[in-house]
Design an enzyme around this catalytic site. Structure first.
Site, PDB file in Angstrom:
ATOM      1  N   ASP A  15       0.865  -1.168   0.000  1.00 63.28           N
ATOM      2  CA  ASP A  15       0.000   0.000   0.000  1.00 63.28           C
ATOM      3  C   ASP A  15       0.909   1.228   0.000  1.00 63.28           C
ATOM      4  OD1 ASP A  15      -2.381   1.670   0.557  1.00 63.28           O
ATOM      5  OD2 ASP A  15      -1.413   1.898   2.516  1.00 63.28           O
ATOM      6  N   ALA A  16       0.415   2.342  -0.516  1.00 63.66           N
ATOM      7  CA  ALA A  16       1.257   3.537  -0.624  1.00 63.66           C
ATOM      8  C   ALA A  16       1.080   4.490   0.554  1.00 63.66           C
ATOM      9  CB  ALA A  16       0.961   4.263  -1.938  1.00 63.66           C
ATOM     10  N   TYR A  17      -0.131   5.015   0.726  1.00 68.22           N
ATOM     11  CA  TYR A  17      -0.362   6.126   1.652  1.00 68.22           C
ATOM     12  C   TYR A  17      -0.532   5.634   3.088  1.00 68.22           C
ATOM     13  CZ  TYR A  17      -0.880   8.582  -2.708  1.00 68.22           C
ATOM     14  OH  TYR A  17      -0.644   9.098  -3.968  1.00 68.22           O
ATOM     15  N   ASN A 123      -4.954   2.861  -3.892  1.00 66.89           N
ATOM     16  CA  ASN A 123      -6.103   3.618  -4.379  1.00 66.89           C
ATOM     17  C   ASN A 123      -5.683   4.875  -5.130  1.00 66.89           C
ATOM     18  OD1 ASN A 123      -8.119   1.927  -3.374  1.00 66.89           O
ATOM     19  ND2 ASN A 123      -8.246   2.992  -1.416  1.00 66.89           N
TER      20      ASN A 123
END
Length: 232
Positions: A15-17, A123
């Site tokens: 996941d990024a954030y 996302n």
């Protein structure tokens, strides 16, 4: 579950954030300008950002994450009484170059040097992810940057996790998914990924059907659990 649950994984998907990128760093850069409401603005911004992805998915009313992030910021600024178009523009721009957490770069470099496949599954809109990864010097470490724009729904919908399976050409059980978000870990585990919850802020476990295979305080704690690929 046992910590050896990750040893058979052939790819590590992030996941990024909140996992790679510190979402709080956007507001942190302008704390003096924002004043006493800075922390509250940051918290509301993030909460609304997440809520809007879930609500838009349920309503079938997709707009990309850049627009969601802007809408959430508008709500947060209204909630904290901030009417400053110039500040809004600066905060949005900062989302394209968020700080990484301290251990992220070296952990990714080590996994890459060991021969593992690495990917982002987020996302976030692709231009946002590429910009932030490039700014932090980690873009070249990833085999894939996978976003939701083509399927027009957000995590934790199973179709999002399926994107990683399709693009990496692996089974769910061969993929270890790392996220700082407990709800994301639950969604990924439900889908069939091995999961590592990066619980930096000591949050309680979500009351959902799937929990993490391992719970870590930082991404660097992943390294002792990972089996190095055999050399040909």
């Amino acid at each position: 579950m046992s910590e050896n649950a990750l040893t058979s994984c052939r790819a590590f998907v992030f996941d990024a954030y909140g996992t790679l990128f510190d979402v709080g760093s956007a507001v942190d850069r302008f704390k003096e300008t924002i004043g006493d409401e800075a922390d509250r603005l940051s918290s509301i911004w993030r909460q609304k950002q997440l809520e809007y992805t879930w609500l838009r998915s349920l309503m079938g009313d997709f707009t990309d994450f850049w627009n969601v992030t802007g809408d959430a910021l508008d709500y947060a600024m209204a909630a904290t009484g901030k009417k400053d178009p110039a500040l809004r523009a600066k905060l949005m721009e900062t989302y394209l170059s968020l700080d990484t957490f301290p251990e992220v770069v070296e952990t990714l470099k080590t996994l890459k040097s060991q021969g593992h496949k690495l990917a982002i599954l987020s996302n976030g809109a692709k231009h946002m992810l590429i910009s932030a990864a490039k700014a932090s010097g980690i873009l070249s470490l990833f085999d894939q940057i996978i976003c939701v724009d083509d399927i027009k729904t957000y995590k934790p919908h199973p179709d999002v996790y399926q994107l990683a399976v399709d693009q990496l050409e692996l089974t769910p059980a061969e993929i270890s998914f790392q996220s700082s978000n407990g709800w994301d870990i639950a969604g990924a585990g439900h889908f069939g990924f091995r999961t590592a919850w990066i619980n930096r802020t000591h949050q309680p476990t979500e009351r959902l059907s799937h929990s993490a295979d391992v719970v870590l305080k930082g991404l660097d704690e992943l390294l002792p659990l990972v089996a190095q690929p055999e050399k040909a």
